[in-house]
Design a protein around this motif. Structure first.
Motif, PDB file in Angstrom:
ATOM      1  N   ALA A   1      10.062  -3.144  -3.278  1.00  0.00           N
ATOM      2  CA  ALA A   1      10.290  -1.757  -2.862  1.00  0.00           C
ATOM      3  C   ALA A   1      10.238  -0.782  -4.030  1.00  0.00           C
ATOM      4  O   ALA A   1       9.714   0.336  -3.883  1.00  0.00           O
ATOM      5  N   TYR A   2      10.769  -1.155  -5.190  1.00  0.00           N
ATOM      6  CA  TYR A   2      10.805  -0.226  -6.315  1.00  0.00           C
ATOM      7  C   TYR A   2       9.401   0.213  -6.767  1.00  0.00           C
ATOM      8  O   TYR A   2       9.151   1.416  -6.885  1.00  0.00           O
ATOM      9  N   PRO A   3       8.461  -0.703  -7.034  1.00  0.00           N
ATOM     10  CA  PRO A   3       7.123  -0.223  -7.422  1.00  0.00           C
ATOM     11  C   PRO A   3       6.403   0.511  -6.297  1.00  0.00           C
ATOM     12  O   PRO A   3       5.655   1.457  -6.563  1.00  0.00           O
TER      13      PRO A   3
ATOM     14  N   LYS B   1       7.647   3.987  -6.389  1.00  0.00           N
ATOM     15  CA  LYS B   1       7.023   4.738  -7.479  1.00  0.00           C
ATOM     16  C   LYS B   1       5.609   5.166  -7.116  1.00  0.00           C
ATOM     17  O   LYS B   1       5.200   6.308  -7.374  1.00  0.00           O
ATOM     18  N   ASN B   2       4.857   4.268  -6.510  1.00  0.00           N
ATOM     19  CA  ASN B   2       3.493   4.608  -6.102  1.00  0.00           C
ATOM     20  C   ASN B   2       3.487   5.747  -5.087  1.00  0.00           C
ATOM     21  O   ASN B   2       2.630   6.643  -5.128  1.00  0.00           O
ATOM     22  N   LEU B   3       4.459   5.714  -4.167  1.00  0.00           N
ATOM     23  CA  LEU B   3       4.523   6.741  -3.127  1.00  0.00           C
ATOM     24  C   LEU B   3       4.865   8.105  -3.709  1.00  0.00           C
ATOM     25  O   LEU B   3       4.281   9.129  -3.328  1.00  0.00           O
ATOM     26  N   VAL B   4       5.793   8.135  -4.663  1.00  0.00           N
ATOM     27  CA  VAL B   4       6.261   9.410  -5.208  1.00  0.00           C
ATOM     28  C   VAL B   4       5.307   9.973  -6.249  1.00  0.00           C
ATOM     29  O   VAL B   4       5.047  11.186  -6.284  1.00  0.00           O
ATOM     30  N   THR B   5       4.765   9.103  -7.096  1.00  0.00           N
ATOM     31  CA  THR B   5       3.943   9.573  -8.229  1.00  0.00           C
ATOM     32  C   THR B   5       2.450   9.415  -8.019  1.00  0.00           C
ATOM     33  O   THR B   5       1.666   9.947  -8.801  1.00  0.00           O
TER      34      THR B   5
ATOM     35  N   ILE C   1       3.039  -5.092  -7.809  1.00  0.00           N
ATOM     36  CA  ILE C   1       4.248  -5.838  -7.460  1.00  0.00           C
ATOM     37  C   ILE C   1       4.194  -7.202  -8.132  1.00  0.00           C
ATOM     38  O   ILE C   1       3.192  -7.908  -8.037  1.00  0.00           O
ATOM     39  N   THR C   2       5.235  -7.533  -8.839  1.00  0.00           N
ATOM     40  CA  THR C   2       5.323  -8.851  -9.456  1.00  0.00           C
ATOM     41  C   THR C   2       6.740  -9.366  -9.326  1.00  0.00           C
ATOM     42  O   THR C   2       7.696  -8.643  -9.605  1.00  0.00           O
TER      43      THR C   2
ATOM     44  N   LEU D   1      17.381   6.889  -6.228  1.00  0.00           N
ATOM     45  CA  LEU D   1      17.675   8.294  -6.475  1.00  0.00           C
ATOM     46  C   LEU D   1      17.538   8.640  -7.953  1.00  0.00           C
ATOM     47  O   LEU D   1      17.038   9.710  -8.301  1.00  0.00           O
ATOM     48  N   VAL D   2      17.987   7.733  -8.825  1.00  0.00           N
ATOM     49  CA  VAL D   2      17.829   7.981 -10.260  1.00  0.00           C
ATOM     50  C   VAL D   2      16.351   8.049 -10.623  1.00  0.00           C
ATOM     51  O   VAL D   2      15.910   8.946 -11.361  1.00  0.00           O
ATOM     52  N   LYS D   3      15.567   7.120 -10.102  1.00  0.00           N
ATOM     53  CA  LYS D   3      14.131   7.118 -10.384  1.00  0.00           C
ATOM     54  C   LYS D   3      13.430   8.325  -9.771  1.00  0.00           C
ATOM     55  O   LYS D   3      12.499   8.882 -10.358  1.00  0.00           O
ATOM     56  N   LEU D   4      13.874   8.750  -8.588  1.00  0.00           N
ATOM     57  CA  LEU D   4      13.286   9.942  -7.977  1.00  0.00           C
ATOM     58  C   LEU D   4      13.511  11.155  -8.859  1.00  0.00           C
ATOM     59  O   LEU D   4      12.585  11.963  -9.068  1.00  0.00           O
TER      60      LEU D   4
END
Length: 392
Positions: A129-131, A134-138, A144-145, A316-319
């Motif tokens: 989910a995390y990568p 990131k792909n969705l937002v940026t 994914i690994t 939220l922190v990454k956003l």
């Protein structure tokens, strides 16, 4: 009304209440006194120790605040000093508690199932989910690994390895010195690489093993009034040292994710820093535990959802990082830093609440009964326990 089944078990002592799951995995049973029972939260069918739930909640709040401080600390020596002090004990405290509740872990099928559903499955889901987030937002193309833990998911890998090796640590005659030796060796072994974040797994290992070796009375020792009073000057001294060390020390040492050579230090600094940091961490962790309330408070129930808060607040922190929210000039002033601190605490608090836990339970605590073979022995034990608990 009297049930016939109770006559067969009337001379048997009832089973002690089960301890709460720690980080999604069931922990051992811990005997408690009558006085301690008054500090437990009132929940049907289970008893939780308010002290440990309080400690977990407060530790996870400090984790969230620390992550929120990272983009800001470069502009404030005071904030970076506080950041350094917090990072020296917040994860050790959390890991010690995880080790303490792992004392009863063995290779019993039901416990292995909980380890898979409560740790492995969330790791796979959040590592994916995390990568994707990131792909969705940026608009990037992050791959994914599952071998390179992304951001916060390293703790799930570490918890899985630590919990799975618990029977070994219970077998070893001197578990803590052995674990400390492995951590020291890891700091001089840059060839370990980044796969599964094994550097962190090994360097934080002594704290988990220490938790395995601890008993309830050890926590009572640090909760005495004398320790609470002594912790005030200790924390003050730690902040002073942290302020002094800001321009002189690489804070990456507190992350425990790199070997000494990777931090530009001689190899021998690795073992020395391992011992020094562990000594400081244990002193500050004891001071932290001294101030954790033993009674039931408004946030005690939130201690059951700390893993939710831990994994979800990262989005939220990454956003904020991706959107450049932390680049606002006013956030780099004292009032802005205070606002970010309060907001981080409030957000992670909400993420630990029951509604959020119900919403994300499919990812954090999936049942997955269909994925496992039925264990006849476990079913027989459950039926026996049910028969023994029948009352008048």
């Amino acid at each position: 009304m009297f049930d016939a089944a109770s006559s067969h078990g009337q001379n048997r002592r009832p089973l002690p209440p089960a301890q709460p799951p720690a980080d999604g995995v069931p922990g051992p049973r811990t005997p408690v006194s009558a006085q301690e029972r008054r500090t437990r939260t009132d929940r049907p069918g289970r008893q939780r120790d308010a002290f440990f739930d309080n400690a977990k909640y407060l530790a996870i709040v400090l984790v969230a605040m620390g992550h929120a401080w990272e983009p800001l600390k470069g502009d404030s020596r005071i904030l970076e000093a506080v950041y350094t002090v917090v990072y020296s004990f917040h994860m050790p405290a959390f890991i010690i508690i995880s080790g303490f509740f792992s004392r009863g872990f063995d290779m019993r099928p039901d416990r292995l199932k909980r380890l898979i559903t409560g740790v492995v499955v969330p790791y796979v889901l959040f590592e994916s989910a995390y990568p994707l987030f990131k792909n969705l937002v940026t608009g990037s193309h992050e791959e994914i690994t599952l071998l390179d833990p992304w951001y916060l998911t390293w703790f799930l890998v570490a918890l899985f390895v630590w919990r799975l090796t618990t029977p070994i640590w219970k077998l070893v005659r001197w578990p803590l010195p052995v674990a400390l030796g492995l951590a020291m060796l890891a700091t001089v072994s840059p060839a370990i690489g980044d796969d599964l974040d094994l550097q962190r797994v090994l360097q934080f290992l002594p704290y988990f093993v220490l938790g395995l070796c601890m008993k309830p009375e050890h926590f009572h020792l640090v909760r005495r009034r004398g320790v609470r009073i002594a912790s005030v000057p200790v924390f003050a001294a730690a902040l002073a040292v942290g302020w002094w060390a800001v321009p002189r020390m690489n804070t990456a040492w507190f992350y425990h994710r790199d070997a000494a050579q990777e931090l530009g230090a001689p190899w021998w600094c690795g073992p020395v820093m391992t011992l020094a940091l562990m000594g400081c961490s244990l002193v500050l962790t004891a001071c932290f535990f001294a101030w954790v309330p033993s009674r039931t408070t408004w946030f005690t129930a939130l201690g059951a959802g700390t893993l939710y808060g831990y994994l979800l607040h990262g989005f939220l922190v990454k956003l904020g990082d991706y959107r450049g929210w932390f680049e606002q000039p006013w956030l780099h002033r004292p009032l802005g830093e205070i606002a970010v601190t309060l907001l981080a605490g409030a957000v992670v608090t909400v993420l630990c609440t029951r509604p959020v836990r119900r919403l994300f339970r499919f990812a954090m605590e999936p049942r997955l009964e269909w994925a496992f073979r039925q264990d006849a022995a476990a079913q027989a034990r459950e039926r026996q326990n049910q028969r023994e608990t029948v009352s008048v």
